[in-house]
Design a protein around this motif. Structure first.
Motif, PDB file in Angstrom:
ATOM      1  N   ASN A  35       0.843  -1.194   0.000  1.00 47.02           N
ATOM      2  CA  ASN A  35       0.000   0.000   0.000  1.00 47.02           C
ATOM      3  C   ASN A  35       0.880   1.245   0.000  1.00 47.02           C
ATOM      4  OD1 ASN A  35      -2.604  -1.572   0.714  1.00 47.02           O
ATOM      5  ND2 ASN A  35      -1.198  -2.123   2.373  1.00 47.02           N
ATOM      6  N   TRP A  36       0.483   2.231  -0.769  1.00 44.50           N
ATOM      7  CA  TRP A  36       1.257   3.468  -0.800  1.00 44.50           C
ATOM      8  C   TRP A  36       0.351   4.678  -0.997  1.00 44.50           C
ATOM      9  CZ3 TRP A  36       0.860   6.456  -5.167  1.00 44.50           C
ATOM     10  CH2 TRP A  36       0.500   5.818  -6.366  1.00 44.50           C
ATOM     11  N   ALA A  37       0.815   5.802  -0.538  1.00 46.10           N
ATOM     12  CA  ALA A  37       0.150   7.080  -0.789  1.00 46.10           C
ATOM     13  C   ALA A  37       1.217   8.149  -0.907  1.00 46.10           C
ATOM     14  CB  ALA A  37      -0.827   7.427   0.325  1.00 46.10           C
ATOM     15  N   VAL A  38       1.030   9.046  -1.865  1.00 40.99           N
ATOM     16  CA  VAL A  38       1.971  10.138  -2.099  1.00 40.99           C
ATOM     17  C   VAL A  38       1.184  11.405  -2.363  1.00 40.99           C
ATOM     18  CG1 VAL A  38       3.797  11.048  -3.584  1.00 40.99           C
ATOM     19  CG2 VAL A  38       3.747   8.601  -3.038  1.00 40.99           C
ATOM     20  N   VAL A  39       1.562  12.482  -1.694  1.00 39.08           N
ATOM     21  CA  VAL A  39       1.003  13.798  -1.970  1.00 39.08           C
ATOM     22  C   VAL A  39       2.045  14.571  -2.779  1.00 39.08           C
ATOM     23  CG1 VAL A  39       0.028  15.908  -1.013  1.00 39.08           C
ATOM     24  CG2 VAL A  39      -0.303  13.724   0.176  1.00 39.08           C
ATOM     25  N   VAL A  40       1.689  14.861  -4.020  1.00 43.24           N
ATOM     26  CA  VAL A  40       2.611  15.519  -4.949  1.00 43.24           C
ATOM     27  C   VAL A  40       2.350  17.024  -4.924  1.00 43.24           C
ATOM     28  CG1 VAL A  40       3.305  15.687  -7.375  1.00 43.24           C
ATOM     29  CG2 VAL A  40       2.692  13.462  -6.396  1.00 43.24           C
ATOM     30  N   PRO A  41       3.415  17.830  -4.835  1.00 44.76           N
ATOM     31  CA  PRO A  41       3.219  19.282  -4.799  1.00 44.76           C
ATOM     32  C   PRO A  41       2.578  19.818  -6.075  1.00 44.76           C
ATOM     33  CG  PRO A  41       5.455  18.686  -4.135  1.00 44.76           C
ATOM     34  CD  PRO A  41       4.828  17.455  -4.702  1.00 44.76           C
ATOM     35  N   ALA A  42       1.889  20.929  -5.942  1.00 41.40           N
ATOM     36  CA  ALA A  42       1.299  21.599  -7.102  1.00 41.40           C
ATOM     37  C   ALA A  42       2.403  22.076  -8.042  1.00 41.40           C
ATOM     38  CB  ALA A  42       0.447  22.778  -6.640  1.00 41.40           C
ATOM     39  N   GLY A  43       2.057  22.157  -9.315  1.00 42.81           N
ATOM     40  CA  GLY A  43       2.994  22.694 -10.295  1.00 42.81           C
ATOM     41  C   GLY A  43       3.961  21.683 -10.865  1.00 42.81           C
ATOM     42  N   THR A  44       3.850  20.418 -10.477  1.00 40.51           N
ATOM     43  CA  THR A  44       4.731  19.387 -11.023  1.00 40.51           C
ATOM     44  C   THR A  44       3.980  18.592 -12.087  1.00 40.51           C
ATOM     45  OG1 THR A  44       4.087  17.832  -9.291  1.00 40.51           O
ATOM     46  CG2 THR A  44       6.036  19.172  -8.885  1.00 40.51           C
ATOM     47  N   SER A  45       4.728  17.982 -12.989  1.00 41.56           N
ATOM     48  CA  SER A  45       4.110  17.174 -14.043  1.00 41.56           C
ATOM     49  C   SER A  45       5.058  16.056 -14.447  1.00 41.56           C
ATOM     50  CB  SER A  45       3.762  18.039 -15.259  1.00 41.56           C
ATOM     51  OG  SER A  45       4.934  18.619 -15.813  1.00 41.56           O
ATOM     52  N   GLY A  46       4.506  15.015 -15.013  1.00 39.53           N
ATOM     53  CA  GLY A  46       5.308  13.921 -15.551  1.00 39.53           C
ATOM     54  C   GLY A  46       5.887  12.988 -14.515  1.00 39.53           C
ATOM     55  N   MET A  47       5.418  13.054 -13.282  1.00 36.78           N
ATOM     56  CA  MET A  47       5.995  12.231 -12.221  1.00 36.78           C
ATOM     57  C   MET A  47       5.342  10.845 -12.210  1.00 36.78           C
ATOM     58  SD  MET A  47       6.724  14.877  -9.103  1.00 36.78           S
ATOM     59  CE  MET A  47       8.260  14.068  -8.667  1.00 36.78           C
ATOM     60  N   GLN A  88      10.544  -4.049   0.674  1.00 33.54           N
ATOM     61  CA  GLN A  88       9.466  -3.395  -0.071  1.00 33.54           C
ATOM     62  C   GLN A  88       9.852  -1.926  -0.261  1.00 33.54           C
ATOM     63  OE1 GLN A  88       7.253  -5.865  -0.820  1.00 33.54           O
ATOM     64  NE2 GLN A  88       8.556  -7.082   0.550  1.00 33.54           N
ATOM     65  N   THR A  89       9.721  -1.404  -1.466  1.00 32.34           N
ATOM     66  CA  THR A  89      10.154  -0.032  -1.727  1.00 32.34           C
ATOM     67  C   THR A  89       9.185   0.697  -2.650  1.00 32.34           C
ATOM     68  OG1 THR A  89      11.520  -0.726  -3.615  1.00 32.34           O
ATOM     69  CG2 THR A  89      12.615  -0.574  -1.473  1.00 32.34           C
ATOM     70  N   LEU A  90       9.218   2.016  -2.519  1.00 31.85           N
ATOM     71  CA  LEU A  90       8.504   2.902  -3.437  1.00 31.85           C
ATOM     72  C   LEU A  90       9.465   4.004  -3.847  1.00 31.85           C
ATOM     73  CD1 LEU A  90       5.517   3.409  -4.539  1.00 31.85           C
ATOM     74  CD2 LEU A  90       5.481   5.277  -2.875  1.00 31.85           C
ATOM     75  N   GLU A  91       9.514   4.293  -5.138  1.00 33.43           N
ATOM     76  CA  GLU A  91      10.355   5.363  -5.657  1.00 33.43           C
ATOM     77  C   GLU A  91       9.480   6.369  -6.385  1.00 33.43           C
ATOM     78  OE1 GLU A  91      14.440   3.206  -6.949  1.00 33.43           O
ATOM     79  OE2 GLU A  91      12.592   2.381  -7.832  1.00 33.43           O
ATOM     80  N   LEU A  92       9.760   7.631  -6.177  1.00 36.88           N
ATOM     81  CA  LEU A  92       9.088   8.713  -6.892  1.00 36.88           C
ATOM     82  C   LEU A  92      10.050   9.223  -7.952  1.00 36.88           C
ATOM     83  CD1 LEU A  92       6.622  10.629  -7.138  1.00 36.88           C
ATOM     84  CD2 LEU A  92       7.774  12.133  -5.482  1.00 36.88           C
ATOM     85  N   LEU A  93       9.606   9.177  -9.208  1.00 35.37           N
ATOM     86  CA  LEU A  93      10.459   9.536 -10.345  1.00 35.37           C
ATOM     87  C   LEU A  93       9.992  10.852 -10.953  1.00 35.37           C
ATOM     88  CD1 LEU A  93      10.358   6.039 -12.126  1.00 35.37           C
ATOM     89  CD2 LEU A  93      11.877   6.770 -10.275  1.00 35.37           C
ATOM     90  N   ASP A  94      10.952  11.678 -11.360  1.00 34.45           N
ATOM     91  CA  ASP A  94      10.580  12.909 -12.050  1.00 34.45           C
ATOM     92  C   ASP A  94      10.340  12.628 -13.530  1.00 34.45           C
ATOM     93  OD1 ASP A  94      13.079  12.746 -13.287  1.00 34.45           O
ATOM     94  OD2 ASP A  94      13.976  14.332 -12.065  1.00 34.45           O
ATOM     95  N   ALA A  95      10.069  13.664 -14.299  1.00 38.26           N
ATOM     96  CA  ALA A  95       9.710  13.490 -15.711  1.00 38.26           C
ATOM     97  C   ALA A  95      10.849  12.892 -16.530  1.00 38.26           C
ATOM     98  CB  ALA A  95       9.278  14.838 -16.296  1.00 38.26           C
ATOM     99  N   SER A  96      12.081  12.996 -16.014  1.00 39.87           N
ATOM    100  CA  SER A  96      13.243  12.426 -16.716  1.00 39.87           C
ATOM    101  C   SER A  96      13.576  11.020 -16.249  1.00 39.87           C
ATOM    102  CB  SER A  96      14.463  13.333 -16.521  1.00 39.87           C
ATOM    103  OG  SER A  96      14.216  14.632 -17.035  1.00 39.87           O
ATOM    104  N   GLY A  97      12.780  10.502 -15.294  1.00 41.38           N
ATOM    105  CA  GLY A  97      13.020   9.154 -14.797  1.00 41.38           C
ATOM    106  C   GLY A  97      13.986   9.087 -13.635  1.00 41.38           C
ATOM    107  N   ASN A  98      14.400  10.238 -13.109  1.00 38.03           N
ATOM    108  CA  ASN A  98      15.317  10.256 -11.966  1.00 38.03           C
ATOM    109  C   ASN A  98      14.548  10.040 -10.663  1.00 38.03           C
ATOM    110  OD1 ASN A  98      17.624  11.021 -13.608  1.00 38.03           O
ATOM    111  ND2 ASN A  98      16.672  13.054 -13.739  1.00 38.03           N
ATOM    112  N   VAL A  99      15.156   9.318  -9.747  1.00 39.09           N
ATOM    113  CA  VAL A  99      14.547   9.090  -8.437  1.00 39.09           C
ATOM    114  C   VAL A  99      14.727  10.342  -7.590  1.00 39.09           C
ATOM    115  CG1 VAL A  99      14.596   7.714  -6.326  1.00 39.09           C
ATOM    116  CG2 VAL A  99      14.955   6.602  -8.537  1.00 39.09           C
ATOM    117  N   VAL A 100      13.623  10.953  -7.207  1.00 36.78           N
ATOM    118  CA  VAL A 100      13.696  12.169  -6.387  1.00 36.78           C
ATOM    119  C   VAL A 100      13.337  11.893  -4.924  1.00 36.78           C
ATOM    120  CG1 VAL A 100      13.268  13.714  -8.317  1.00 36.78           C
ATOM    121  CG2 VAL A 100      11.336  12.827  -7.021  1.00 36.78           C
ATOM    122  N   ALA A 101      12.653  10.787  -4.671  1.00 32.21           N
ATOM    123  CA  ALA A 101      12.331  10.399  -3.295  1.00 32.21           C
ATOM    124  C   ALA A 101      12.052   8.906  -3.293  1.00 32.21           C
ATOM    125  CB  ALA A 101      11.119  11.169  -2.780  1.00 32.21           C
ATOM    126  N   SER A 102      12.287   8.280  -2.147  1.00 31.14           N
ATOM    127  CA  SER A 102      12.072   6.840  -2.076  1.00 31.14           C
ATOM    128  C   SER A 102      11.919   6.408  -0.631  1.00 31.14           C
ATOM    129  CB  SER A 102      13.242   6.082  -2.714  1.00 31.14           C
ATOM    130  OG  SER A 102      14.430   6.277  -1.951  1.00 31.14           O
TER     131      SER A 102
END
Length: 471
Positions: free
Chosen positions: A374-386, A419-433
């Motif tokens: 199970n996972w939940a992520v709150v993404v900041p406003a103004g971001t795209s492609g994540m 068990q892991t979760l990674e948050l990727l930016d629009a370029s595929g880079n891991v920005v949080a995990s």
């Protein structure tokens, strides 16, 4: 400067309206044995995550430890804007009475606590400006008992109990309101916090349909409503062995609360520190949890739940601002907030002492469990492609796009291991995990069918490392 009586009346009216409609979020706090510095830390942590106060659950008000802990909490909170108020646990006090305690008079047994603290500036005041008081259960007492108790409080009160075990409660029946309507100023529905069990709860994790008849009833009778928000319910102690699914109960209920109409006046998180029931989001102090059975599955060292707090903070801020799930924003508006949670035992696991039954048996409701991340992520406003990428023991379970606001899911197929979760930016880079946490294991590591959740926070940067074994 001259102010007309009409203008003054309008100002007073607007002030009163804003007071009535003010939103507040509390956490249910089990009053037990706790060191003074730990009681103080609980308040500091609650303030930091945006809570307005604690609802103080007192079972047996004659016990010295309860009075000592209340003193610690009120003394420290007096120097803050943090508020406190009482929840009379009339179920527990009734059990104590049956075991020989002197607390056999329902709400009247709490009079000394109310007399000492309800007039202080630390006590939370309800929309009517009177001390707010809640309860867990009616304790089997009738409306006359509660009416007489209300009349004995010369200062008045705002009484918002959990009476959800009484006949007709969840139907908002006309007979229920005829019987109890003059007793209550608002209502709180404890059992609605989780999926269905023994006739109480929602049809799925996070369902608010049980709340809707009740809140509509309170609105129709000009009463308040406090809605419950919780993670899961798992208890294997004190001759009780049950499970009510966590899974996506927390984020789904958040989403539904944000969109419900009418809106509740208050939210009560179940709970801050109830270790034996596994639905804690705060600290589990060792001096408060000394019994062997719950210590097998609920400790701060092996099963911390504080990683839920950033998600709840985002919910609090969004709810108070009138936002929706899609507009939910993290406390740090430029950084995401999130977590993963999972149980450390698989559904097909066997435990060596299961044949003994009781404490060692599969909990009632285990069949509703799922092998899921199970996972939940709150993404900041103004971001795209994540995107988020959820993995189990190195195998990708899911890669999915996420948008600004609240995102959550529950992919199945987890395996033993990390068990892991990674948050990727629009370029595929891991920005949080996430990373670390306890492993899912295949050998019944707790010696019981432990359905408590392992909760791991999403943090900036790369992986937090491999999991650790519980045994």
């Amino acid at each position: 400067m001259h102010i007309s009586t009409t203008s003054l009346a309008l100002v007073v009216c607007l002030f009163y309206t804003s007071t009535v409609r003010a939103k507040a979020v509390f956490a249910h706090y089990m009053v037990g044995t706790v060191y003074e510095q730990h009681a103080q830390q609980d308040i500091e942590d609650a303030i930091a995550m945006g809570l307005d106060g604690f609802v103080l659950n007192v079972g047996d008000p004659t016990q010295s430890y309860a009075l000592t802990t209340l003193g610690y909490l009120f003394d420290y909170a007096a120097n803050t804007n943090f508020k406190l108020f009482l929840s009379m646990d009339l179920s527990a006090s009734g059990a104590a009475c049956a075991s020989g305690s002197a607390c056999c008079n329902g709400p009247n047994d709490y009079q000394s606590i109310l007399s000492q603290y309800s007039g202080t500036s630390t006590w939370y005041l309800g929309p009517n400006g009177k001390p707010m008081i809640s309860s867990f259960s009616s304790g089997g007492f009738n409306n006359t008992m509660f009416s007489d108790w209300r009349d004995s409080m010369s200062s008045g009160m705002y009484f918002i109990p959990d009476f959800d075990e009484t006949d007709g409660y969840y139907d908002a029946a006309t007979g229920w309101w005829s019987y109890w309507g003059d007793v209550v100023d608002g209502l709180f529905s404890w059992e609605a916090a989780w999926p269905l069990r023994a006739g109480y709860g929602g049809n799925y994790p996070g369902d608010i349909s049980p709340d809707m008849p009740v809140i509509n009833g309170t609105a129709a009778h000009d009463k308040g409503y406090m809605i419950a928000l919780s993670t899961l319910q798992y208890k294997d102690a004190y001759s009780t062995n049950l499970y009510r699914a966590g899974d996506l109960n927390l984020p789904t209920r958040m989403q539904n609360i944000l969109s419900m109409s009418p809106q509740p006046d208050f939210v009560e998180i179940i709970t801050w520190n109830d270790g034996p029931e596994s639905h804690y989001i705060g600290n589990i102090w060792p001096e408060s949890n000394t019994d062997a059975q719950p210590a097998a599955y609920a400790t701060q060292t092996q099963f911390p739940h504080t990683a839920f707090q950033p998600l709840i903070t985002a919910f609090i801020n969004t709810w108070k601002s009138g936002g929706s799930a899609s507009s939910m924003f993290p406390a740090s508006t430029s950084q995401p907030a999130g977590a993963i949670w999972y149980k450390t035992i698989l559904q097909n696991e066997t435990c060596p002492d299961e044949s003994q039954g009781g404490y060692y048996a599969q909990p009632d409701g285990m069949d509703t469990g799922r092998d899921a991340l199970n996972w939940a992520v709150v993404v900041p406003a103004g971001t795209s492609g994540m995107q988020v990428r959820a993995s189990s023991d190195g195998s990708v379970l899911q890669t999915v796009s996420v948008n600004p606001g609240l995102n959550f899911d529950s992919p199945t197929g987890v395996q033993t291991g990390t068990q892991t979760l990674e948050l990727l930016d629009a370029s595929g880079n891991v920005v949080a995990s996430t990373g670390g946490g306890a492993c899912i294991e295949a050998d019944c590591p707790s010696g019981i069918f432990n359905m408590n959740l392992q909760v791991v926070e999403l943090v900036q940067g790369g992986s937090g490392g491999a999991c650790t074994n519980l045994d």
